[in-house]
Design an enzyme around this catalytic site. Structure first.
Site, PDB file in Angstrom:
ATOM      1  N   ASP A  81       0.835  -1.204   0.000  1.00  0.00           N
ATOM      2  CA  ASP A  81       0.000   0.000   0.000  1.00  0.00           C
ATOM      3  C   ASP A  81       0.872   1.257   0.000  1.00  0.00           C
ATOM      4  O   ASP A  81       0.355   2.376  -0.040  1.00  0.00           O
ATOM      5  CB  ASP A  81      -1.015  -0.013   1.154  1.00  0.00           C
ATOM      6  CG  ASP A  81      -0.362  -0.077   2.520  1.00  0.00           C
ATOM      7  OD1 ASP A  81       0.874  -0.170   2.592  1.00  0.00           O
ATOM      8  OD2 ASP A  81      -1.104  -0.024   3.520  1.00  0.00           O
ATOM      9  N   SER A  82       2.214   1.067  -0.005  1.00  0.00           N
ATOM     10  CA  SER A  82       3.118   2.190  -0.264  1.00  0.00           C
ATOM     11  C   SER A  82       2.867   2.753  -1.659  1.00  0.00           C
ATOM     12  O   SER A  82       3.356   3.841  -1.989  1.00  0.00           O
ATOM     13  CB  SER A  82       4.579   1.749  -0.123  1.00  0.00           C
ATOM     14  OG  SER A  82       4.812   0.554  -0.854  1.00  0.00           O
ATOM     15  N   ASP A 131      -1.070  -6.076  -0.166  1.00  0.00           N
ATOM     16  CA  ASP A 131      -1.479  -5.458   1.099  1.00  0.00           C
ATOM     17  C   ASP A 131      -2.987  -5.253   1.144  1.00  0.00           C
ATOM     18  O   ASP A 131      -3.580  -4.735   0.185  1.00  0.00           O
ATOM     19  CB  ASP A 131      -0.837  -4.068   1.230  1.00  0.00           C
ATOM     20  CG  ASP A 131       0.416  -4.082   2.076  1.00  0.00           C
ATOM     21  OD1 ASP A 131       0.564  -4.989   2.918  1.00  0.00           O
ATOM     22  OD2 ASP A 131       1.248  -3.176   1.893  1.00  0.00           O
ATOM     23  N   LYS A 188      -1.270  -9.427   2.819  1.00  0.00           N
ATOM     24  CA  LYS A 188      -0.507  -8.987   3.998  1.00  0.00           C
ATOM     25  C   LYS A 188      -1.383  -8.040   4.815  1.00  0.00           C
ATOM     26  O   LYS A 188      -2.112  -7.229   4.243  1.00  0.00           O
ATOM     27  CB  LYS A 188       0.803  -8.301   3.581  1.00  0.00           C
ATOM     28  CG  LYS A 188       1.578  -7.736   4.773  1.00  0.00           C
ATOM     29  CD  LYS A 188       3.017  -7.376   4.422  1.00  0.00           C
ATOM     30  CE  LYS A 188       3.221  -6.032   3.767  1.00  0.00           C
ATOM     31  NZ  LYS A 188       2.774  -4.874   4.562  1.00  0.00           N
ATOM     32  N   GLU A 221      -1.434  -5.535   8.504  1.00  0.00           N
ATOM     33  CA  GLU A 221      -0.688  -4.902   9.595  1.00  0.00           C
ATOM     34  C   GLU A 221      -1.378  -5.133  10.935  1.00  0.00           C
ATOM     35  O   GLU A 221      -2.591  -4.943  11.047  1.00  0.00           O
ATOM     36  CB  GLU A 221      -0.585  -3.388   9.351  1.00  0.00           C
ATOM     37  CG  GLU A 221       0.272  -3.033   8.147  1.00  0.00           C
ATOM     38  CD  GLU A 221       0.423  -1.526   7.937  1.00  0.00           C
ATOM     39  OE1 GLU A 221       0.003  -0.734   8.821  1.00  0.00           O
ATOM     40  OE2 GLU A 221       0.955  -1.140   6.886  1.00  0.00           O
ATOM     41  N   GLU A 239       9.136  -4.184  10.563  1.00  0.00           N
ATOM     42  CA  GLU A 239       9.561  -2.883  10.028  1.00  0.00           C
ATOM     43  C   GLU A 239      10.121  -1.999  11.133  1.00  0.00           C
ATOM     44  O   GLU A 239       9.462  -1.744  12.153  1.00  0.00           O
ATOM     45  CB  GLU A 239       8.374  -2.199   9.323  1.00  0.00           C
ATOM     46  CG  GLU A 239       8.758  -0.845   8.747  1.00  0.00           C
ATOM     47  CD  GLU A 239       7.787  -0.303   7.700  1.00  0.00           C
ATOM     48  OE1 GLU A 239       6.835  -1.007   7.323  1.00  0.00           O
ATOM     49  OE2 GLU A 239       7.997   0.854   7.264  1.00  0.00           O
TER      50      GLU A 239
END
Ligand code: KIV
Length: 271
Positions: A51-52, A90, A120, A122, A189
């Site tokens: 999602d960057s 993501d 993925k 978070e 991270e």
């Protein structure tokens, strides 16, 4: 894709075998077809449609605004290019927190509409129910702990996480929960190297670090950062492998000059 080719060469099982034999895992982000083709052919094991993309593709300050539809668009473009690498996508902010049924629906849309291999997510204990529900549908899940950019408004900074004992203990606890739930991998991270090494030792799943030192099972970077396309982001952990910003700026200015001076196109460059 034929039935025989329906599973890419790098599988979640293969990643686990790589951890067992101590072979490091190389992961990079990609968001479009042409870049993913280069990344896959160069031997990257895992391609993350991160999602960057919100930052490097769309120019947003944070990753929060990117939508599931936008992620699906990027992931489809990447999947069309990839033969070998495992493709992980993501789940964007707001598509899995708080409601495991919504989380499952989001993950199912990604798998059905993009043909990627995994998602993925978070977070730790707070989103465990979502992780379990997605896994129960047969969708591989990668976790992400430490600096989790979707929580930037909670943290207030992009500084190193888990330096204090209480946060480090929570991270270890969350890593074990994700491991026991059956996640196939874990991104760590921007946390202290010693903590990342301890997590790596204690969990079965491979760990992939970004700013987490060398004691992890693999590394991930955002491709725009490591190729030097972005030059306004220079954290200590980032190694730049090229200066594409310089190369592209130079090429574009030369093109502008050639058009203005009527040097381009010349006689050989026309019909
Ligand atoms: O979105 C992303 O690119 C990521 C990596 C930084 C791990 O989550």
């Amino acid at each position: 894709m034929s039935v025989a080719g329906a599973v890419r060469a790098v599988t979640t099982l293969r990643l686990s075998e790589m951890k067992q034999r101590g072979e490091k895992i190389a992961m990079l982000t990609s968001y479009d077809y042409s870049t993913a083709k280069i990344v896959d052919a160069a031997g990257v094991d895992v391609i993350l449609v991160g999602d960057s993309a919100a930052n490097v593709m769309a120019g947003y300050e944070t990753t929060l605004p990117i939508t599931l539809d936008m992620m699906i668009y990027h992931a489809r473009s990447v999947v069309r290019a990839v033969n070998r690498a495992l493709v992980v996508v993501d789940l964007p902010f707001g598509t899995y927190q708080g409601n495991s049924k919504v989380a499952l629906d989001s993950a199912v849309r990604i798998m059905k509409e993009t043909e990627a291999d995994a998602v993925k997510i978070e977070g730790g204990e707070e989103i465990l129910e979502s992780v379990q529900r997605i896994l129960s549908a047969g969708i591989p899940v990668m976790g992400h702990l430490g600096l989790t950019p979707q929580s930037i408004h909670k943290f207030g900074t992009y500084n190193v996480r888990a330096k204090e004992e209480a946060e480090a203990e929570k991270l270890l606890h969350d890593a074990h929960l994700l491991d026991e739930a059956g996640c196939f991998g874990l991104v760590l991270e921007k946390i202290p190297a010693a903590l990342a090494e301890r997590v790596t030792r204690e969990v079965k799943m491979p760990t992939i670090g970004i700013g987490a030192g060398s004691g992890v099972d693999g590394q991930v970077l955002v491709i725009h950062d490591m190729l030097g396309i972005t030059n306004d982001f220079s954290p200590r952990f980032l190694r730049r492998y090229a200066d594409l910003n310089g190369i592209m700026s130079d090429a574009v200015s030369r093109y502008v000059g050639d058009v203005k001076s009527r040097d381009f196109p010349n006689e050989k460059e026309q019909y």
